[in-house]
Design a protein around this motif. Sequence first.
Motif, PDB file in Angstrom:
ATOM      1  N   GLN A  85      26.864  29.372 -34.510  1.00 15.23           N
ATOM      2  CA  GLN A  85      28.174  28.744 -34.676  1.00 15.23           C
ATOM      3  C   GLN A  85      28.040  27.257 -34.355  1.00 15.23           C
ATOM      4  O   GLN A  85      27.162  26.850 -33.590  1.00 15.23           O
ATOM      5  CB  GLN A  85      29.218  29.376 -33.759  1.00 15.23           C
ATOM      6  CG  GLN A  85      30.643  28.903 -33.996  1.00 15.23           C
ATOM      7  CD  GLN A  85      31.645  29.587 -33.061  1.00 15.23           C
ATOM      8  OE1 GLN A  85      31.732  29.265 -31.887  1.00 15.23           O
ATOM      9  NE2 GLN A  85      32.394  30.531 -33.600  1.00 15.23           N
ATOM     10  N   VAL A  86      28.913  26.468 -34.968  1.00 14.41           N
ATOM     11  CA  VAL A  86      28.979  25.031 -34.681  1.00 14.41           C
ATOM     12  C   VAL A  86      30.382  24.722 -34.186  1.00 14.41           C
ATOM     13  O   VAL A  86      31.367  25.091 -34.825  1.00 14.41           O
ATOM     14  CB  VAL A  86      28.666  24.194 -35.936  1.00 14.41           C
ATOM     15  CG1 VAL A  86      28.768  22.703 -35.612  1.00 14.41           C
ATOM     16  CG2 VAL A  86      27.284  24.540 -36.486  1.00 14.41           C
ATOM     17  N   MET A  87      30.476  24.068 -33.043  1.00 14.74           N
ATOM     18  CA  MET A  87      31.757  23.618 -32.496  1.00 14.74           C
ATOM     19  C   MET A  87      31.799  22.105 -32.570  1.00 14.74           C
ATOM     20  O   MET A  87      30.951  21.425 -31.986  1.00 14.74           O
ATOM     21  CB  MET A  87      31.914  24.039 -31.033  1.00 14.74           C
ATOM     22  CG  MET A  87      32.202  25.485 -30.787  1.00 14.74           C
ATOM     23  SD  MET A  87      32.465  25.769 -29.001  1.00 14.74           S
ATOM     24  CE  MET A  87      32.911  27.505 -29.002  1.00 14.74           C
ATOM     25  N   ILE A  88      32.764  21.582 -33.301  1.00 16.05           N
ATOM     26  CA  ILE A  88      32.949  20.132 -33.309  1.00 16.05           C
ATOM     27  C   ILE A  88      34.323  19.822 -32.724  1.00 16.05           C
ATOM     28  O   ILE A  88      35.278  20.550 -32.945  1.00 16.05           O
ATOM     29  CB  ILE A  88      32.774  19.537 -34.716  1.00 16.05           C
ATOM     30  CG1 ILE A  88      33.802  20.086 -35.713  1.00 16.05           C
ATOM     31  CG2 ILE A  88      31.359  19.794 -35.220  1.00 16.05           C
ATOM     32  CD1 ILE A  88      33.719  19.428 -37.089  1.00 16.05           C
ATOM     33  N   TYR A  89      34.378  18.745 -31.968  1.00 14.89           N
ATOM     34  CA  TYR A  89      35.627  18.450 -31.272  1.00 14.89           C
ATOM     35  C   TYR A  89      35.805  16.953 -31.111  1.00 14.89           C
ATOM     36  O   TYR A  89      34.897  16.165 -31.420  1.00 14.89           O
ATOM     37  CB  TYR A  89      35.681  19.164 -29.921  1.00 14.89           C
ATOM     38  CG  TYR A  89      34.688  18.695 -28.887  1.00 14.89           C
ATOM     39  CD1 TYR A  89      35.096  17.965 -27.775  1.00 14.89           C
ATOM     40  CD2 TYR A  89      33.324  19.004 -28.999  1.00 14.89           C
ATOM     41  CE1 TYR A  89      34.198  17.538 -26.808  1.00 14.89           C
ATOM     42  CE2 TYR A  89      32.419  18.584 -28.044  1.00 14.89           C
ATOM     43  CZ  TYR A  89      32.865  17.855 -26.952  1.00 14.89           C
ATOM     44  OH  TYR A  89      31.966  17.426 -26.010  1.00 14.89           O
ATOM     45  N   VAL A  90      36.984  16.573 -30.657  1.00 13.15           N
ATOM     46  CA  VAL A  90      37.321  15.163 -30.457  1.00 13.15           C
ATOM     47  C   VAL A  90      37.694  14.949 -28.996  1.00 13.15           C
ATOM     48  O   VAL A  90      37.945  15.901 -28.256  1.00 13.15           O
ATOM     49  CB  VAL A  90      38.490  14.740 -31.366  1.00 13.15           C
ATOM     50  CG1 VAL A  90      38.139  14.936 -32.829  1.00 13.15           C
ATOM     51  CG2 VAL A  90      39.765  15.513 -31.014  1.00 13.15           C
ATOM     52  N   ILE A  91      37.722  13.692 -28.587  1.00 16.14           N
ATOM     53  CA  ILE A  91      38.157  13.409 -27.219  1.00 16.14           C
ATOM     54  C   ILE A  91      39.625  13.809 -27.076  1.00 16.14           C
ATOM     55  O   ILE A  91      40.431  13.597 -27.973  1.00 16.14           O
ATOM     56  CB  ILE A  91      37.935  11.922 -26.862  1.00 16.14           C
ATOM     57  CG1 ILE A  91      38.611  11.002 -27.880  1.00 16.14           C
ATOM     58  CG2 ILE A  91      36.466  11.614 -26.761  1.00 16.14           C
ATOM     59  CD1 ILE A  91      38.488   9.534 -27.556  1.00 16.14           C
ATOM     60  N   ASP A  92      39.943  14.400 -25.929  1.00 10.97           N
ATOM     61  CA  ASP A  92      41.292  14.937 -25.738  1.00 10.97           C
ATOM     62  C   ASP A  92      41.942  14.440 -24.449  1.00 10.97           C
ATOM     63  O   ASP A  92      43.135  14.596 -24.263  1.00 10.97           O
ATOM     64  CB  ASP A  92      41.221  16.469 -25.725  1.00 10.97           C
ATOM     65  CG  ASP A  92      42.590  17.127 -25.760  1.00 10.97           C
ATOM     66  OD1 ASP A  92      43.408  16.742 -26.625  1.00 10.97           O
ATOM     67  OD2 ASP A  92      42.850  18.020 -24.928  1.00 10.97           O
ATOM     68  N   ARG A  93      41.137  13.860 -23.561  1.00  9.97           N
ATOM     69  CA  ARG A  93      41.664  13.378 -22.283  1.00  9.97           C
ATOM     70  C   ARG A  93      41.182  11.949 -22.063  1.00  9.97           C
ATOM     71  O   ARG A  93      40.404  11.418 -22.843  1.00  9.97           O
ATOM     72  CB  ARG A  93      41.206  14.292 -21.140  1.00  9.97           C
ATOM     73  CG  ARG A  93      41.671  15.741 -21.300  1.00  9.97           C
ATOM     74  CD  ARG A  93      41.226  16.590 -20.107  1.00  9.97           C
ATOM     75  NE  ARG A  93      41.674  17.976 -20.243  1.00  9.97           N
ATOM     76  CZ  ARG A  93      40.966  18.951 -20.797  1.00  9.97           C
ATOM     77  NH1 ARG A  93      39.757  18.672 -21.288  1.00  9.97           N
ATOM     78  NH2 ARG A  93      41.433  20.172 -20.882  1.00  9.97           N
TER      79      ARG A  93
END
Length: 252
Positions: free
Chosen positions: A211-219
Motif C-alpha cells: 500500500q502507498v499512503m500519501i498525505y499533506v501537512i495538517d498541523r
Amino acid sequence: MLFDTIIYGPIHSRRLGVSLGINLMPTDHKICTFDCVYCECGFNSACAQPHLPTYDEYMVALKKGLAQMTVSPDVLTFSGNGEPTLHPDFLRIMQGTCALRDALCPSAKISVLSNSTQLAREDVRQALLLADNRILKLDSAIDATMRLIDQPVNEELTVAQIKQMLLGWKGDFILQTCFLRGHYKGQTIDNTTPEERQAWYQMVRDLHPKQVMIYVIDRATPVPTLEKISRIEMEQIAEPLRQEGFDVQISA
C-alpha cells in the motif's frame, strides 16, 4: 507539539482509525535520525541525559491506557517524539505489546511509523516483523530533495541506501510520503514537480509496497512557509499509480 506522556490519545487518525499512540522517546524533547521541516514535534533538541521509558514503565503505561479506553482501539501506533526504532529495547517492547494486545484488545492492529533509517539493524527487523503495519517513510526519490525535506542527521545518507533497506521487505510494508511545497533557508522545497513525481513513481514500482499512503501537512510545522497541497492535486499524484494497480490512500 510534543507528546508529554508515553501513551497518548486515543485520537482519530486520518490514516488508521481510532489510534492509541505510543511515544518511546523523551516527553520533553524530540530525538530522531531525521529533522523533518514538517514535523509537528518541531526540530531535534540537545539533551545531556535523555530519559527513555524503560520496558517496565512502558508496559505499565500501556496497560493503564488500554484500561481507560471505553472502546477497543483500531490500532496501537508507535510514533511520538521521534523515531521509535531508536529505543534500545524496541524488540522487547514490541514483544510485550503483542502479548498485551492479544490479551486485552485482540482485534487491534499494531502499527509502527518509521523513517526507514534503522532498517539495517537486525533487532529492528525482528521487531518490525511483529507489527501488522510497517509504515515506512520515503519523502523523495531524489537525494537533494530528501535531504532538504528530511534533514537526516547522517548527512551522507542517500536515497539509494534507503531504497536498499526497503527492498529487503519485498513489498511487505506500507510506503508513506508527505507531499509539500515551501521555502527554507533560502531554498525552494517542492516534491510535487514533474521530475520529482516521475522519480517517485519509479521508486514505488521498484519497491512495490502493498500500500502507498500519501498525505499533506495538517498541523503547525517548525517551518511556517510550508504549503498544504490540495486534495485535487493529491488525487492527480495518486492516479498514475492507481492506474497501474497500486493501492494508494490519500490523507488530505
